[in-house]
Design an enzyme around this catalytic site. Structure first.
Site, PDB file in Angstrom:
ATOM      1  N   GLU A  37       0.868  -1.164   0.000  1.00 30.08           N
ATOM      2  CA  GLU A  37       0.000   0.000   0.000  1.00 30.08           C
ATOM      3  C   GLU A  37       0.915   1.227   0.000  1.00 30.08           C
ATOM      4  O   GLU A  37       1.835   1.297   0.825  1.00 30.08           O
ATOM      5  CB  GLU A  37      -0.896   0.016   1.252  1.00 30.08           C
ATOM      6  CG  GLU A  37      -1.856   1.180   1.199  1.00 30.08           C
ATOM      7  CD  GLU A  37      -2.772   1.295   2.425  1.00 30.08           C
ATOM      8  OE1 GLU A  37      -2.771   0.395   3.277  1.00 30.08           O
ATOM      9  OE2 GLU A  37      -3.468   2.323   2.483  1.00 30.08           O
ATOM     10  N   ARG A 268       5.422 -13.223   9.279  1.00 27.60           N
ATOM     11  CA  ARG A 268       6.101 -11.974   8.959  1.00 27.60           C
ATOM     12  C   ARG A 268       7.474 -11.935   9.619  1.00 27.60           C
ATOM     13  O   ARG A 268       7.761 -12.703  10.541  1.00 27.60           O
ATOM     14  CB  ARG A 268       5.256 -10.782   9.392  1.00 27.60           C
ATOM     15  CG  ARG A 268       5.125 -10.632  10.905  1.00 27.60           C
ATOM     16  CD  ARG A 268       4.057  -9.617  11.301  1.00 27.60           C
ATOM     17  NE  ARG A 268       4.324  -8.280  10.834  1.00 27.60           N
ATOM     18  CZ  ARG A 268       3.599  -7.657   9.880  1.00 27.60           C
ATOM     19  NH1 ARG A 268       2.583  -8.241   9.309  1.00 27.60           N
ATOM     20  NH2 ARG A 268       3.894  -6.437   9.517  1.00 27.60           N
ATOM     21  N   LYS A 278       4.680   0.720   9.842  1.00 31.83           N
ATOM     22  CA  LYS A 278       4.661   1.993   9.108  1.00 31.83           C
ATOM     23  C   LYS A 278       4.273   3.136  10.031  1.00 31.83           C
ATOM     24  O   LYS A 278       4.803   4.234   9.914  1.00 31.83           O
ATOM     25  CB  LYS A 278       3.665   1.911   7.964  1.00 31.83           C
ATOM     26  CG  LYS A 278       4.206   1.164   6.773  1.00 31.83           C
ATOM     27  CD  LYS A 278       3.208   1.268   5.641  1.00 31.83           C
ATOM     28  CE  LYS A 278       3.485   0.222   4.588  1.00 31.83           C
ATOM     29  NZ  LYS A 278       2.306  -0.036   3.776  1.00 31.83           N
TER      30      LYS A 278
HETATM   31  P1  ATP Z   1       0.237  -1.617   7.009  1.00 32.81           P
HETATM   32  O1  ATP Z   1      -0.634  -2.806   7.295  1.00 32.81           O
HETATM   33  O2  ATP Z   1       0.527  -0.734   8.169  1.00 32.81           O
HETATM   34  O3  ATP Z   1      -0.147  -0.888   5.771  1.00 32.81           O
HETATM   35  P2  ATP Z   1       2.163  -3.418   5.922  1.00 32.81           P
HETATM   36  O4  ATP Z   1       3.564  -3.513   6.372  1.00 32.81           O
HETATM   37  O5  ATP Z   1       1.263  -4.585   5.987  1.00 32.81           O
HETATM   38  O6  ATP Z   1       1.655  -2.199   6.723  1.00 32.81           O
HETATM   39  P3  ATP Z   1       1.740  -3.350   3.071  1.00 32.81           P
HETATM   40  O7  ATP Z   1       2.091  -2.248   2.160  1.00 32.81           O
HETATM   41  O8  ATP Z   1       0.341  -3.807   3.112  1.00 32.81           O
HETATM   42  O9  ATP Z   1       2.178  -2.834   4.473  1.00 32.81           O
HETATM   43  O10 ATP Z   1       2.706  -4.575   2.816  1.00 32.81           O
HETATM   44  C1  ATP Z   1       2.976  -5.097   1.542  1.00 32.81           C
HETATM   45  C2  ATP Z   1       3.332  -6.545   1.641  1.00 32.81           C
HETATM   46  O11 ATP Z   1       4.445  -6.726   2.476  1.00 32.81           O
HETATM   47  C3  ATP Z   1       2.187  -7.341   2.223  1.00 32.81           C
HETATM   48  O12 ATP Z   1       1.981  -8.485   1.419  1.00 32.81           O
HETATM   49  C4  ATP Z   1       2.673  -7.710   3.587  1.00 32.81           C
HETATM   50  O13 ATP Z   1       2.192  -8.966   3.963  1.00 32.81           O
HETATM   51  C5  ATP Z   1       4.182  -7.728   3.439  1.00 32.81           C
HETATM   52  N1  ATP Z   1       4.833  -7.393   4.696  1.00 32.81           N
HETATM   53  C6  ATP Z   1       4.662  -6.288   5.437  1.00 32.81           C
HETATM   54  N2  ATP Z   1       5.365  -6.352   6.577  1.00 32.81           N
HETATM   55  C7  ATP Z   1       6.030  -7.523   6.557  1.00 32.81           C
HETATM   56  C8  ATP Z   1       6.929  -8.185   7.457  1.00 32.81           C
HETATM   57  N3  ATP Z   1       7.303  -7.633   8.602  1.00 32.81           N
HETATM   58  N4  ATP Z   1       7.399  -9.392   7.099  1.00 32.81           N
HETATM   59  C9  ATP Z   1       7.051  -9.945   5.933  1.00 32.81           C
HETATM   60  N5  ATP Z   1       6.197  -9.395   5.060  1.00 32.81           N
HETATM   61  C10 ATP Z   1       5.696  -8.196   5.349  1.00 32.81           C
END
Ligand code: ATP
Ligand code: MG
Length: 564
Positions: A37, A268, A278
């Site tokens: 996102e 994760r 974030k």
């Molecule tokens: P938010 O939910 O605050 O927007 P987010 O870190 O989930 O944050 P996204 O932009 O939705 O942000 O993440 C993009 C991709 O990265 C998603 O598929 C998510 O599952 C993956 N991702 C995010 N954080 C992690 C992490 N710590 N470890 C592995 N994958 C991650």
């Protein structure tokens, strides 16, 4: 970079793909996506997902899409889109023509919603947010049907069209999937799929005043792109039944062919000594605890790049930690060790004096200089040697001289001989001091027959070996000594506020004396400064002929020992 190292070890996702391929489920297709996102910069956690998704596509001859999941306009921006593109490219991945925006699918998502209404699978609800929460029930109590749940198809369609047309205030109505208010899975209790929100969208501008919810939009995005394996983190496990429900209904409606994409969850990345949320990263930037999104101390990919970490080090790290179904913590030192291994192989060696004091060779002729030769990489002789100038006055590290040394100190002290690395053996004769007793210069005499690389080099045995740069030739530069941004493994664990655990000494800016060739370092060129660690020419602040350097990582892990 192509990342064509050997295929990583099997994991449960690879096993599943192998089984499905054997059974012919997807006709051999592997199509994944990385779906950030654009509401912040990417961080080290995202790197795990990037290497997983792009890595599967690479190893199975498939494709991986870069898709911006931009369904929440208030928090999203073009700046974030650009930064994300740059970081994924920097890690070495290429999505070819497969760059997509969820917002490009808003028409299809809207059409799907009208279909769901017509098929009796969705309705417009007019409860307030509070009422809706109350009707939802709890984990132990079933929810109750909204009084609006049995509106006719015509009424629902009429209201939904008027929602789209902007006839209602934000929050006045929502569109909900009609599933089961008594389901033990709260996500199936008629989840909201559209809400009214007058917000300017970075891509679609003011075209829309209703926006789809993430949980509704995401499966449709996957299905439109014909994703095979939709890989997400474990917290979405409870959403999978809705993902499947929705795509099943839409496949029934002829929107998408079967088999529809399959959601797969993995653990994760949780990494000690950093924050990977974030919200917290935005706070660090907005409140100026760091100097911006690419501050080399931040665990953003933009920060990691400026810090001097390598994409190859990221690959080594993600291969090493693997992919599993259970959450766990990885110590930051594991990440640093992977970066160190890569840098040890690839970074040329250079000489830098970080805390300089003069060494004056009293018997060396004034105004004279000569070349000494230092290997560019001790384990890679084919990288050759370079000339480093030697002269009467050198810079050495302040800690390499002691007037009264403790036992076991083999460096410079009055009467003691040491080797000036790649140069001569010198014997210390004393020092000059200022009125406060601080050493201002160290004196010595050199033994002319002992130059490294000449037959007499080993004629005098010494225990100490120190580095130096010629004062007349040195390049004086700014060097930033970065350290961890947080001083505890899990910031905020004790006090509840992660800011309480900021490390006040996370950066030290010094003026260092560097060997002259470093003046020509290009931005992002990486080096090992002998005895000190790995450094990179900063890609933002370096000027042609005047690079400044960031410390990427020390030669050894100092955090484990000190137990901070
Ligand atoms: P938010 O939910 O605050 O927007 P987010 O870190 O989930 O944050 P996204 O932009 O939705 O942000 O993440 C993009 C991709 O990265 C998603 O598929 C998510 O599952 C993956 N991702 C995010 N954080 C992690 C992490 N710590 N470890 C592995 N994958 C991650
Ligand atoms: Mg997310």
């Amino acid at each position: 970079m192509s990342h064509d190292a050997p295929v990583p070890a099997a994991n449960f996702i690879r096993n599943l793909i192998d089984e499905q391929n054997a059974a012919g489920k997807w006709g051999g297709r592997v199509e994944t996506r990385f779906p950030p996102e654009p509401n912040g910069y990417l961080h080290l956690g995202h790197a795990k997902s990037i290497f997983l998704n792009f890595g599967l596509a690479r190893d199975y001859g498939g494709v991986c899409h870069l898709r911006f999941d931009d369904t929440n306009p208030e928090k999203e921006s073009q700046e974030y889109v650009d930064a994300i593109v740059e970081s994924v490219k920097w890690l070495g991945f290429d999505w070819g023509p497969h760059l997509y925006f969820a917002s490009d699918y808003f028409d299809t998502m809207y059409a799907c919603a009208e279909y769901l209404i017509q098929a009796g699978h969705a309705y417009v609800d007019s409860l307030s947010a509070d009422e809706m929460r109350e009707y939802r029930g709890t984990l132990t109590e079933p929810g109750r049907d909204s009084p609006y749940r049995n509106r006719s198809v015509e009424e629902n369609l009429g209201l939904f069209r008027r929602m789209r047309a902007g006839e209602f205030a934000d929050g006045a109505h929502v569109l909900r999937a009609k599933i089961d208010m008594a389901s033990p899975n709260l996500n199936l209790r008629d989840p909201v799929i559209y809400r009214i929100k007058r917000a300017h969208h970075h891509n679609t501008g003011d075209t829309w005043c209703i926006y789809p919810m993430y949980t509704y939009a995401h499966p449709i995005e996957d299905a439109i792109e014909r994703i095979t394996h939709s890989i997400c983190t474990l917290e979405f496990e409870d959403q999978r039944p809705f993902y499947d429900w929705l795509l099943d209904k839409l496949a029934d409606g002829g929107f998408f062919p079967r088999p529809v994409p399959q959601q797969i969850e993995f653990a994760r990345l949780n990494l000690s000594y950093v924050v990977l949320s974030k919200r917290k990263l935005i706070q660090l930037v907005d409140e100026k605890h760091v100097a911006g999104w690419d501050d080399p101390r931040l665990p953003t990919l933009a920060g990691a790049r400026r810090r001097g970490y390598t994409p190859e080090g990221f690959r080594r790290f993600t291969d090493q930690i693997g992919v599993s179904k259970s959450d766990g913590w990885i110590d930051y030192s594991v990440f640093e060790a992977c970066q160190r291994e890569v840098l040890n192989d690839s970074a040329p060696r250079r000489i830098a004096v970080l805390d300089p004091v003069k060494l004056i060779i009293d018997n060396y002729p004034e105004g004279q200089s000569e070349d000494c030769f230092a290997p560019n990489h001790p384990q890679q002789p084919d990288l050759g040697k370079r000339a480093v100038p030697f002269s009467k006055e050198l810079w050495i590290e302040r800690e390499d001289f002691m007037e009264t040394p403790p036992k076991g100190y083999f460096r410079l002290f009055p009467g003691n001989p040491v080797r000036l690395r790649y140069g001569y053996v010198v014997q210390c004769t004393g020092c000059d001091k200022d009125e406060n007793g601080n050493v201002t210069a160290v004196h010595c005499t050199y033994l002319p027959d002992t130059k490294s690389g000449t037959p007499g080099a080993d004629s005098v045995k010494v225990k100490g070996n120190i580095h130096w740069v010629s004062a007349a030739h040195a390049y004086e530069a700014e060097v930033r000594l970065y350290d961890r941004l947080f001083k505890t493994a899990q910031p905020g664990q004790e006090t509840g506020n992660f800011l309480d655990d900021l490390n006040a000494d996370s950066v030290k800016v010094i003026r260092a004396q560097l060997e002259p060739s470093l003046r020509d370092a290009a931005p992002e060129e990486r080096f090992q400064f002998e005895r000190h660690g790995y450094f990179v020419a900063d890609r933002v602040d370096s000027k042609p002929g005047a690079p400044v350097f960031n410390r990427t990582v020390t030669l050894k892990d100092s955090w484990q020992k000190t137990g901070i």
